[in-house]
Design a protein around this motif. Structure first.
Motif, mmCIF file in Angstrom:
data_model
loop_
_atom_site.group_PDB
_atom_site.id
_atom_site.type_symbol
_atom_site.label_atom_id
_atom_site.label_comp_id
_atom_site.label_asym_id
_atom_site.label_seq_id
_atom_site.Cartn_x
_atom_site.Cartn_y
_atom_site.Cartn_z
ATOM 1 N N SER A 147 -4.680 -5.313 7.789
ATOM 2 C CA SER A 147 -3.701 -4.272 7.491
ATOM 3 C C SER A 147 -2.496 -4.468 8.410
ATOM 4 N N THR A 160 1.358 -2.930 9.291
ATOM 5 C CA THR A 160 2.365 -1.882 9.116
ATOM 6 C C THR A 160 3.634 -2.326 9.827
ATOM 7 N N ARG A 179 8.713 2.906 7.120
ATOM 8 C CA ARG A 179 7.425 2.297 7.464
ATOM 9 C C ARG A 179 6.835 1.717 6.182
ATOM 10 N N CYS A 194 3.481 -0.485 4.590
ATOM 11 C CA CYS A 194 2.108 -0.899 4.865
ATOM 12 C C CYS A 194 1.630 -1.893 3.807
ATOM 13 N N GLU A 247 0.803 -1.225 0.000
ATOM 14 C CA GLU A 247 0.000 0.000 0.000
ATOM 15 C C GLU A 247 0.839 1.281 0.000
ATOM 16 N N ASP A 298 4.399 -2.438 13.644
ATOM 17 C CA ASP A 298 3.911 -1.202 14.247
ATOM 18 C C ASP A 298 2.419 -1.300 14.531
ATOM 19 N N SER A 299 1.668 -1.868 13.583
ATOM 20 C CA SER A 299 0.230 -2.051 13.806
ATOM 21 C C SER A 299 -0.278 -3.224 12.967
ATOM 22 N N GLU A 326 7.763 -1.552 10.741
ATOM 23 C CA GLU A 326 8.772 -0.509 10.930
ATOM 24 C C GLU A 326 10.151 -1.143 10.792
#
Length: 130
Positions: A64, A66, A39, A41, A28, A119-120, A68
């Motif tokens: 999704s 993400t 970062r 995604c 993405e 990260d997420s 790092e």
């Protein structure tokens, strides 16, 4: 497996029964920032059989993720767009991690880093995917 190279991987492996994959994910976006961080995604269609309990109440057809990359040692980028399907590669060499994304001859990303972590990670609904 790609998760083997992440810091904090034990919790993620447990949450998804070690089935979470970046294979055939949509790349993405990327951000190079804060002196020496990247970062990345991804949108993942391949949902593991086991997901966190709190996700059971949410309608979703993708995940999704993400990542790092911290303490960048080397960064190579060639291309003009994101938003394509890829299967990123991560391998370790001389105590460094090499993260690579390719899309035929149109895009090339290679980053050598000291640390990779999630990260997420969250569920989402993509109306393009049925």
């Amino acid at each position: 497996m790609w998760l083997d190279h992440l810091q904090g991987r034990e919790k993620i492996k447990f949450m998804f029964n070690d089935e979470l994959t970046l294979d055939d994910s949509e790349f993405e976006n990327l951000l190079f920032y804060d002196l020496s961080k990247v970062r990345l995604c991804f949108k993942v269609k391949n949902i593991p059989k086991k997901t966190p309990e709190k996700w059971k109440q949410i309608k979703f057809n993708g995940i999704s993720i993400t990542l790092e990359l911290i303490a960048i040692n080397n960064l190579n980028l060639n291309g003009n767009r994101v938003g394509f399907i890829c299967s990123p590669l991560i391998h370790q060499e001389n105590n460094k991690f090499i993260f690579t994304i390719t899309n035929k001859e149109e895009f090339f990303f290679s980053c050598t880093t000291d640390v990779i972590f999630i990260d997420s990670i969250y569920p989402y609904w993509d109306k393009r995917w049925k």
